[in-house]
Design an enzyme around this catalytic site. Sequence first.
Site, PDB file in Angstrom:
ATOM      1  N   HIS A  73      84.631  63.165  49.509  1.00 37.49           N
ATOM      2  CA  HIS A  73      83.807  62.066  48.988  1.00 37.49           C
ATOM      3  C   HIS A  73      83.898  62.000  47.461  1.00 37.49           C
ATOM      4  O   HIS A  73      83.031  61.401  46.835  1.00 37.49           O
ATOM      5  CB  HIS A  73      82.341  62.261  49.406  1.00 37.49           C
ATOM      6  CG  HIS A  73      82.147  62.186  50.900  1.00 37.49           C
ATOM      7  ND1 HIS A  73      81.419  63.108  51.598  1.00 37.49           N
ATOM      8  CD2 HIS A  73      82.594  61.304  51.808  1.00 37.49           C
ATOM      9  CE1 HIS A  73      81.418  62.791  52.893  1.00 37.49           C
ATOM     10  NE2 HIS A  73      82.125  61.710  53.050  1.00 37.49           N
ATOM     11  N   HIS A  74      84.923  62.627  46.879  1.00 39.44           N
ATOM     12  CA  HIS A  74      84.986  62.603  45.406  1.00 39.44           C
ATOM     13  C   HIS A  74      85.206  61.187  44.898  1.00 39.44           C
ATOM     14  O   HIS A  74      84.909  60.873  43.749  1.00 39.44           O
ATOM     15  CB  HIS A  74      86.058  63.564  44.878  1.00 39.44           C
ATOM     16  CG  HIS A  74      87.452  63.063  45.029  1.00 39.44           C
ATOM     17  ND1 HIS A  74      88.101  63.008  46.243  1.00 39.44           N
ATOM     18  CD2 HIS A  74      88.340  62.567  44.124  1.00 39.44           C
ATOM     19  CE1 HIS A  74      89.312  62.509  46.077  1.00 39.44           C
ATOM     20  NE2 HIS A  74      89.486  62.230  44.808  1.00 39.44           N
ATOM     21  N   LYS A  79      89.161  56.660  53.103  1.00 36.65           N
ATOM     22  CA  LYS A  79      90.191  55.770  53.670  1.00 36.65           C
ATOM     23  C   LYS A  79      91.154  56.572  54.525  1.00 36.65           C
ATOM     24  O   LYS A  79      91.561  57.663  54.156  1.00 36.65           O
ATOM     25  CB  LYS A  79      90.959  55.138  52.490  1.00 36.65           C
ATOM     26  CG  LYS A  79      91.952  54.105  52.867  1.00 36.65           C
ATOM     27  CD  LYS A  79      91.329  52.723  52.792  1.00 36.65           C
ATOM     28  CE  LYS A  79      92.205  51.670  53.397  1.00 36.65           C
ATOM     29  NZ  LYS A  79      92.271  51.687  54.860  1.00 36.65           N
ATOM     30  N   LYS A 103      97.092  62.345  49.234  1.00 39.62           N
ATOM     31  CA  LYS A 103      97.963  61.177  49.127  1.00 39.62           C
ATOM     32  C   LYS A 103      97.368  60.132  48.179  1.00 39.62           C
ATOM     33  O   LYS A 103      98.039  59.620  47.285  1.00 39.62           O
ATOM     34  CB  LYS A 103      98.083  60.584  50.528  1.00 39.62           C
ATOM     35  CG  LYS A 103      99.289  59.775  50.794  1.00 39.62           C
ATOM     36  CD  LYS A 103      99.308  59.338  52.258  1.00 39.62           C
ATOM     37  CE  LYS A 103      99.471  60.497  53.216  1.00 39.62           C
ATOM     38  NZ  LYS A 103      99.611  60.060  54.620  1.00 39.62           N
ATOM     39  N   ASP A 108      97.286  57.280  42.867  1.00 39.30           N
ATOM     40  CA  ASP A 108      96.204  56.630  42.110  1.00 39.30           C
ATOM     41  C   ASP A 108      95.513  55.527  42.889  1.00 39.30           C
ATOM     42  O   ASP A 108      95.287  54.423  42.363  1.00 39.30           O
ATOM     43  CB  ASP A 108      96.746  56.044  40.790  1.00 39.30           C
ATOM     44  CG  ASP A 108      96.930  57.127  39.750  1.00 39.30           C
ATOM     45  OD1 ASP A 108      96.176  58.106  39.783  1.00 39.30           O
ATOM     46  OD2 ASP A 108      97.857  56.990  38.933  1.00 39.30           O
ATOM     47  N   LYS A 115      90.249  60.173  58.354  1.00 38.08           N
ATOM     48  CA  LYS A 115      91.127  59.869  59.482  1.00 38.08           C
ATOM     49  C   LYS A 115      90.285  59.737  60.736  1.00 38.08           C
ATOM     50  O   LYS A 115      89.209  60.345  60.833  1.00 38.08           O
ATOM     51  CB  LYS A 115      92.138  61.005  59.697  1.00 38.08           C
ATOM     52  CG  LYS A 115      93.377  60.561  60.417  1.00 38.08           C
ATOM     53  CD  LYS A 115      94.320  59.883  59.452  1.00 38.08           C
ATOM     54  CE  LYS A 115      95.572  59.373  60.067  1.00 38.08           C
ATOM     55  NZ  LYS A 115      96.488  58.851  59.056  1.00 38.08           N
ATOM     56  N   SER A 371      97.209  49.027  51.593  1.00 38.75           N
ATOM     57  CA  SER A 371      95.850  48.887  52.139  1.00 38.75           C
ATOM     58  C   SER A 371      94.854  48.698  50.994  1.00 38.75           C
ATOM     59  O   SER A 371      93.892  47.937  51.098  1.00 38.75           O
ATOM     60  CB  SER A 371      95.453  50.137  52.920  1.00 38.75           C
ATOM     61  OG  SER A 371      95.884  50.037  54.255  1.00 38.75           O
TER      62      SER A 371
HETATM   63  P1  NAD Z   1     103.756  54.119  65.879  1.00 43.29           P
HETATM   64  O1  NAD Z   1     102.863  54.403  67.013  1.00 43.29           O
HETATM   65  O2  NAD Z   1     103.934  52.716  65.434  1.00 43.29           O
HETATM   66  O3  NAD Z   1     105.217  54.709  66.155  1.00 43.29           O
HETATM   67  C1  NAD Z   1     105.506  56.024  66.529  1.00 43.29           C
HETATM   68  C2  NAD Z   1     106.829  56.009  67.281  1.00 43.29           C
HETATM   69  O4  NAD Z   1     107.226  57.357  67.549  1.00 43.29           O
HETATM   70  C3  NAD Z   1     106.721  55.290  68.636  1.00 43.29           C
HETATM   71  O5  NAD Z   1     107.759  54.351  68.739  1.00 43.29           O
HETATM   72  C4  NAD Z   1     106.838  56.427  69.643  1.00 43.29           C
HETATM   73  O6  NAD Z   1     107.420  56.021  70.860  1.00 43.29           O
HETATM   74  C5  NAD Z   1     107.727  57.404  68.883  1.00 43.29           C
HETATM   75  N1  NAD Z   1     107.658  58.764  69.393  1.00 43.29           N
HETATM   76  C6  NAD Z   1     106.627  59.423  69.951  1.00 43.29           C
HETATM   77  N2  NAD Z   1     106.965  60.660  70.316  1.00 43.29           N
HETATM   78  C7  NAD Z   1     108.261  60.804  69.970  1.00 43.29           C
HETATM   79  C8  NAD Z   1     109.196  61.860  70.090  1.00 43.29           C
HETATM   80  N3  NAD Z   1     108.857  63.024  70.627  1.00 43.29           N
HETATM   81  N4  NAD Z   1     110.460  61.667  69.610  1.00 43.29           N
HETATM   82  C9  NAD Z   1     110.819  60.491  69.064  1.00 43.29           C
HETATM   83  N5  NAD Z   1     109.971  59.442  68.931  1.00 43.29           N
HETATM   84  C10 NAD Z   1     108.716  59.599  69.384  1.00 43.29           C
HETATM   85  O7  NAD Z   1     103.230  55.043  64.693  1.00 43.29           O
HETATM   86  P2  NAD Z   1     103.484  54.867  63.139  1.00 43.29           P
HETATM   87  O8  NAD Z   1     102.355  54.080  62.587  1.00 43.29           O
HETATM   88  O9  NAD Z   1     104.872  54.431  62.896  1.00 43.29           O
HETATM   89  O10 NAD Z   1     103.275  56.372  62.643  1.00 43.29           O
HETATM   90  C11 NAD Z   1     104.320  57.324  62.690  1.00 43.29           C
HETATM   91  C12 NAD Z   1     103.975  58.473  61.750  1.00 43.29           C
HETATM   92  O11 NAD Z   1     103.807  57.966  60.436  1.00 43.29           O
HETATM   93  C13 NAD Z   1     102.686  59.221  62.087  1.00 43.29           C
HETATM   94  O12 NAD Z   1     102.841  60.579  61.722  1.00 43.29           O
HETATM   95  C14 NAD Z   1     101.675  58.570  61.174  1.00 43.29           C
HETATM   96  O13 NAD Z   1     100.567  59.413  60.907  1.00 43.29           O
HETATM   97  C15 NAD Z   1     102.522  58.353  59.940  1.00 43.29           C
HETATM   98  N6  NAD Z   1     102.008  57.316  59.025  1.00 43.29           N
HETATM   99  C16 NAD Z   1     101.816  56.038  59.454  1.00 43.29           C
HETATM  100  C17 NAD Z   1     101.349  55.085  58.550  1.00 43.29           C
HETATM  101  C18 NAD Z   1     101.195  53.625  58.926  1.00 43.29           C
HETATM  102  O14 NAD Z   1     100.949  52.809  58.031  1.00 43.29           O
HETATM  103  N7  NAD Z   1     101.341  53.244  60.174  1.00 43.29           N
HETATM  104  C19 NAD Z   1     101.057  55.454  57.221  1.00 43.29           C
HETATM  105  C20 NAD Z   1     101.279  56.768  56.824  1.00 43.29           C
HETATM  106  C21 NAD Z   1     101.758  57.695  57.737  1.00 43.29           C
END
Ligand code: NAD
Length: 479
Positions: A73-74, A79, A103, A108, A115, A371
Amino acid sequence: MLKKHQKKTGTSSYSSFFNCIEKNFDKATKFISIEKGLLEQIKACNAVYRVHFPIKLGKEIKVIESYRVQHSHHKLPCKGGIRYSTKVNQDEIMTLAALMTYKCAIVDVPFGGAKGGIKIDPQTISIEEIEKITRRYTSELIKKNFIGPGIDVPAPDYGTGEREMSWILDTFLSIKPEDVDALACVTGKPISQGGVRGRKEATGLGVFYGIRELCKMKKDMSSIGLNVGLVGKKIIIQGLGNVGYYAASFFYQAGAIIVALAEREGAIYNEKGLDVSEVILHLKNTGSILNFPKAKNIENTEKALELECDILIPAALENVINKNNADKIKAKIIGEAANGPITPEADEILEKKGVIIIPDIYLNAGGVTVSYFEWLKNLSHVRHGRMEKRFNENMNSELLQVMETTCKKKISPDDKKIILRGPREIDLVRSGLEDTMISGFHTIRDLKISLKIQNMRTAAFVLAINKIVDSYEKLGIFP
Ligand code: NAD
């Protein structure tokens, strides 16, 4: 925080995912001289809300397990995304919330980390049922004041997207219609519901900008035997969801060669390169990336990570590169698009091999950066660029006329078009994102060099911790 005696997983000797992040945090504190108590406060999760609620699925009542964690909460609001997966648990959500804090500090973005997660498999339940669960979860968050434009602002993550964010907004609006800033209670919304142009592709594009920046560094590239630039670099991407798909598309457009793409059901490989849009079309038509006519199938999807390439981009889930496969990884660069894809043991193995790892707490920050732009748009109640677009175009037009008269030369209609154009929302969002990712990269790299830090992850943690400490010190500790 999970106890040290908890069962270890097969892929890591650390007691929990949170413990892995603590380990990375502790490595960084060797480069910082700050009171221990303050460091302990930064590490700890401030608030963990776990809620079970009943939902009628078909004729049965099912109990749904869900979480929202506010790590710090700093800065407010907190988010962080919301993920839908059967693997959701308290440890995972706490860890992802902590990563969000670091992150946001690095890029910034003035938020604390949070989460959320719901333990469901969205692929096995109907859209109506996902909607029911999303709306009920949102109302549980509202009840406990765990959501709101100035309190905690969710976004998409693994298994969620624009559709879920719309339902969250609609539920919030129906309970708090008097809140004039209600649109800012969630980001990653569709444009028609107050979303910002460029949010959908922001994380993948941020990943692209971050890796491109490293590939421009002659010294870094020659240290791993690669040429500068992206053209011709062989890339493997795991996960073709939101982040992986957009990252793959941007690398493909920049002239990199996507040699393999890995999904849940298996991977596909073509040494000469895969056309990303053709693969997506095949996926849409057949429901799988396998049996793509211009590629070879790899049935064990994890094996794709071990193929020959220059850059490996895990963009699916955590802990996929671990002590069991780290030694077999051939990539010279790993860009952590997913959160926590490399365990600490794998980190050490890869570091000894000389692999450059661009850490998640910087590389996938594009999503939260945009975002933030969406949140600002919602609070200002005006589209980015709306006020200045026409004004800029008029000013540029007058400037052109003066230039033409002074130089006695006509500018071609094509050049005029480029010069006259005022900024659209997408232009402003993309330039803000690009600038954030480029300056973030260089701040981490400069710190790494000046403090003689071994790797980018530790340097990124040092940067984040210093910024959070500064914030605590300026705020003071409430008695
Ligand atoms: P998403 O659900 O849109 O896509 C994830 C994809 O990974 C899917 O297509 C799924 O079928 C595939 N998948 C699942 N298990 C798998 C495996 N064992 N091998 C290969 N592919 C596999 O999710 P996303 O939003 O793209 O998020 C992916 C990663 O990125 C997560 O770690 C998430 O925390 C991180 N992330 C996402 C965002 C965002 O804006 N969406 C931002 C920062 C970080």
